[in-house]
Design a protein around this motif. Sequence first.
Motif, PDB file in Angstrom:
ATOM      1  N   THR A  92       0.948  -1.029   0.043  1.00 22.76           N
ATOM      2  CA  THR A  92      -0.099  -0.093   0.026  1.00 22.76           C
ATOM      3  C   THR A  92       0.768   1.215   0.065  1.00 22.76           C
ATOM      4  N   PHE A  93       1.005   1.846  -0.909  1.00 16.22           N
ATOM      5  CA  PHE A  93       1.839   2.957  -1.263  1.00 16.22           C
ATOM      6  C   PHE A  93       1.042   4.116  -2.230  1.00 16.22           C
ATOM      7  N   GLY A  94       0.282   4.918  -1.469  1.00 17.42           N
ATOM      8  CA  GLY A  94      -0.296   6.117  -2.249  1.00 17.42           C
ATOM      9  C   GLY A  94       0.464   7.328  -2.146  1.00 17.42           C
ATOM     10  N   LEU A  95       0.708   7.790  -3.123  1.00 15.60           N
ATOM     11  CA  LEU A  95       1.272   9.070  -3.275  1.00 15.60           C
ATOM     12  C   LEU A  95       0.421  10.291  -3.575  1.00 15.60           C
ATOM     13  N   ALA A  96      -0.530  10.336  -4.200  1.00 14.09           N
ATOM     14  CA  ALA A  96      -1.220  11.418  -4.629  1.00 14.09           C
ATOM     15  C   ALA A  96      -2.740  11.186  -5.169  1.00 14.09           C
ATOM     16  N   CYS A  97      -3.308  11.689  -5.970  1.00 15.51           N
ATOM     17  CA  CYS A  97      -4.889  11.631  -6.304  1.00 15.51           C
ATOM     18  C   CYS A  97      -4.950  10.089  -6.797  1.00 15.51           C
ATOM     19  N   CYS A  98      -4.067   9.736  -7.553  1.00 21.41           N
ATOM     20  CA  CYS A  98      -4.177   8.443  -8.334  1.00 21.41           C
ATOM     21  C   CYS A  98      -4.481   7.480  -7.065  1.00 21.41           C
ATOM     22  N   ALA A  99      -4.061   7.726  -5.978  1.00 22.00           N
ATOM     23  CA  ALA A  99      -4.218   6.624  -4.715  1.00 22.00           C
ATOM     24  C   ALA A  99      -5.624   6.679  -4.344  1.00 22.00           C
ATOM     25  N   ILE A 100      -6.541   7.530  -4.734  1.00 22.17           N
ATOM     26  CA  ILE A 100      -7.897   7.502  -4.542  1.00 22.17           C
ATOM     27  C   ILE A 100      -8.463   6.406  -5.398  1.00 22.17           C
ATOM     28  N   GLU A 101      -8.131   6.420  -6.650  1.00 24.98           N
ATOM     29  CA  GLU A 101      -8.332   5.595  -7.508  1.00 24.98           C
ATOM     30  C   GLU A 101      -7.975   4.039  -7.456  1.00 24.98           C
ATOM     31  N   MET A 102      -6.802   4.077  -6.669  1.00 22.99           N
ATOM     32  CA  MET A 102      -6.008   2.655  -6.435  1.00 22.99           C
ATOM     33  C   MET A 102      -6.865   2.324  -5.194  1.00 22.99           C
ATOM     34  N   MET A 103      -7.307   2.882  -4.171  1.00 26.04           N
ATOM     35  CA  MET A 103      -8.185   2.626  -3.059  1.00 26.04           C
ATOM     36  C   MET A 103      -9.528   1.997  -3.536  1.00 26.04           C
ATOM     37  N   ALA A 104      -9.982   2.689  -4.541  1.00 28.79           N
ATOM     38  CA  ALA A 104     -11.572   2.391  -5.159  1.00 28.79           C
ATOM     39  C   ALA A 104     -11.049   0.916  -5.994  1.00 28.79           C
ATOM     40  N   THR A 105      -9.986   0.838  -6.594  1.00 32.03           N
ATOM     41  CA  THR A 105      -9.755  -0.523  -7.279  1.00 32.03           C
ATOM     42  C   THR A 105      -9.879  -1.673  -6.214  1.00 32.03           C
ATOM     43  N   PHE A 106      -9.240  -1.243  -4.764  1.00 29.94           N
ATOM     44  CA  PHE A 106      -8.953  -2.166  -3.926  1.00 29.94           C
ATOM     45  C   PHE A 106     -10.152  -2.569  -3.103  1.00 29.94           C
ATOM     46  N   ALA A 107     -11.168  -1.591  -3.187  1.00 30.28           N
ATOM     47  CA  ALA A 107     -12.245  -1.784  -2.349  1.00 30.28           C
ATOM     48  C   ALA A 107     -13.325  -2.654  -2.939  1.00 30.28           C
ATOM     49  N   SER A 108     -14.408  -2.739  -2.451  1.00 32.19           N
ATOM     50  CA  SER A 108     -15.295  -3.887  -2.762  1.00 32.19           C
ATOM     51  C   SER A 108     -15.964  -3.749  -4.202  1.00 32.19           C
ATOM     52  N   ARG A 109     -16.216  -2.555  -4.466  1.00 33.94           N
ATOM     53  CA  ARG A 109     -16.858  -2.391  -5.889  1.00 33.94           C
ATOM     54  C   ARG A 109     -16.138  -3.117  -7.006  1.00 33.94           C
ATOM     55  N   PHE A 110     -15.074  -2.630  -7.230  1.00 34.79           N
ATOM     56  CA  PHE A 110     -13.718  -3.381  -8.218  1.00 34.79           C
ATOM     57  C   PHE A 110     -12.997  -4.210  -7.213  1.00 34.79           C
ATOM     58  N   ASP A 111     -13.530  -5.406  -6.963  1.00 33.03           N
ATOM     59  CA  ASP A 111     -12.587  -6.271  -6.003  1.00 33.03           C
ATOM     60  C   ASP A 111     -11.471  -6.759  -6.561  1.00 33.03           C
ATOM     61  N   VAL A 112     -10.061  -6.323  -6.262  1.00 36.43           N
ATOM     62  CA  VAL A 112      -9.126  -7.016  -6.664  1.00 36.43           C
ATOM     63  C   VAL A 112      -8.718  -8.386  -5.956  1.00 36.43           C
ATOM     64  N   GLU A 113      -9.217  -8.598  -4.708  1.00 35.04           N
ATOM     65  CA  GLU A 113      -9.242  -9.839  -4.144  1.00 35.04           C
ATOM     66  C   GLU A 113      -9.790 -10.981  -4.659  1.00 35.04           C
ATOM     67  N   ARG A 114     -10.496 -10.716  -5.833  1.00 37.66           N
ATOM     68  CA  ARG A 114     -10.786 -12.185  -6.468  1.00 37.66           C
ATOM     69  C   ARG A 114      -9.712 -12.590  -7.356  1.00 37.66           C
ATOM     70  N   PHE A 115      -8.609 -11.534  -7.630  1.00 36.98           N
ATOM     71  CA  PHE A 115      -7.175 -11.853  -8.338  1.00 36.98           C
ATOM     72  C   PHE A 115      -6.129 -12.466  -7.164  1.00 36.98           C
ATOM     73  N   GLY A 116      -6.563 -12.474  -5.984  1.00 35.42           N
ATOM     74  CA  GLY A 116      -5.710 -12.739  -5.063  1.00 35.42           C
ATOM     75  C   GLY A 116      -4.869 -11.832  -4.475  1.00 35.42           C
ATOM     76  N   MET A 117      -5.348 -10.422  -4.860  1.00 33.27           N
ATOM     77  CA  MET A 117      -4.350  -9.419  -4.549  1.00 33.27           C
ATOM     78  C   MET A 117      -4.886  -8.751  -3.124  1.00 33.27           C
ATOM     79  N   VAL A 118      -4.116  -8.658  -2.173  1.00 34.87           N
ATOM     80  CA  VAL A 118      -4.277  -8.149  -0.889  1.00 34.87           C
ATOM     81  C   VAL A 118      -3.467  -6.951  -0.584  1.00 34.87           C
ATOM     82  N   PRO A 119      -3.964  -5.999  -0.353  1.00 36.28           N
ATOM     83  CA  PRO A 119      -2.999  -4.880  -0.391  1.00 36.28           C
ATOM     84  C   PRO A 119      -2.282  -4.926   1.181  1.00 36.28           C
ATOM     85  N   TRP A 120      -1.251  -5.129   1.143  1.00 37.17           N
ATOM     86  CA  TRP A 120      -0.264  -5.384   2.478  1.00 37.17           C
ATOM     87  C   TRP A 120       0.337  -4.262   2.775  1.00 37.17           C
TER      88      TRP A 120
END
Lengths: 156, 212
Positions: free
Chosen positions: B77-105
């Motif tokens: 988990t390494f967010g630097l700027a406004c792109c981090a908001i979109e990255m968090m949205a990707t990690f969150a439940s709507r666009f769930d990347v955990e189905r790819f086995g990705m856990v933000p650590w």
Amino acid sequence: MTAETVIARLREALGVEATGEDPKRPLDVRHLVVTVPVERWVEAVGFARDTLGCRYFCHLTAVDWKAEGFEVVCRVENLETHLGLTMKTRIAREAPCPSLTGLYRGALWMERECYELFGIRFEGHPDLRRLLLPEDWEGYPLRKDYAVDMPHPPYR
Amino acid sequence: MEIKPPIPVIPPPDWEEVKDLQEWVKYRQERPEGDQVSDAVAGLWDRLEHFPGGWLAVTSSSKLFNWARKSSMWPVTFGLACCAIEMMATFASRFDVERFGMVPWASPRHADLMIVSGTVTIKMAPMLKRIYDQMADPKWCISMGSCANSGGPFRHGYHVVKGVDRVVPVDVYVPGCPPTPESLMFGILKLHEKVAEFHQTGQRSAPGAPPD
């Protein structure tokens, strides 16, 4: 307190002429601009603080006018009467500027930032160090003669 | 009679003369040679190559390892700027990347992937480099957004690194300002395709290259 009152009081106390920010618009007490000589810089800001009641130090920055030197700009406000006063002074390119830290505590970091970005030395500042840039930075990046696109190793 | 001037022929752009491209070639960080194949996999390769029938065994095991790598790729988990908001949205439940086995650590020691999401300032670049060095090999890097790709709108500012590939080697560039979660997920899936070809070819990026 109207704008005409403020202009008259500044004129009789300091002998400077305040104007509106935009000559095409009517005078507004929230947007007044006054330019003072650098010898009376602390006196003028002190007058605005004590007599006009501008207790709120909004910001301090500078403008690089190349060969004509720097223009130090600060804005003070009176939050009760909504008086907003932008005060400017002009200094030579390598000349120091008197510090406002005796009047406002908020000027401490503002002047440190102005020092590292423009290279203006504020006389009377108790702790004039870098504020934001890395320690190994060379040059003053907001000056007009700073070469922005020059690649500096390792990451610039 | 009016003589018309000839229509000027605009030469096609010579990309080698573009200053930004020259800078990119000059300052881009390349992966070191030893970074291409991790030591454990190389050792396994050496052991099984002399074994009768070892070729089949190695191919299958590499596919197994790559499947395991791409199925549990943990981004730090390494967010630097406004792109981090979109990255968090990707990690969150709507666009769930955990189905790819990705856990933000939250530790670079356990992570395989660094998503550089946002503007890298010159003051931040050594810390980014340190976090990248702390990650265990094999590791990947996604450059997310215009700022991380090339500096973006702040490219001509005094304080911005002109592309994060001057600091760490980058595998996938995701354009956009900021990229939508769909774009980032497309980049992640492209990275999964690269990871699936990882040590069969011994190279990170060899599109179209035959395996082995």
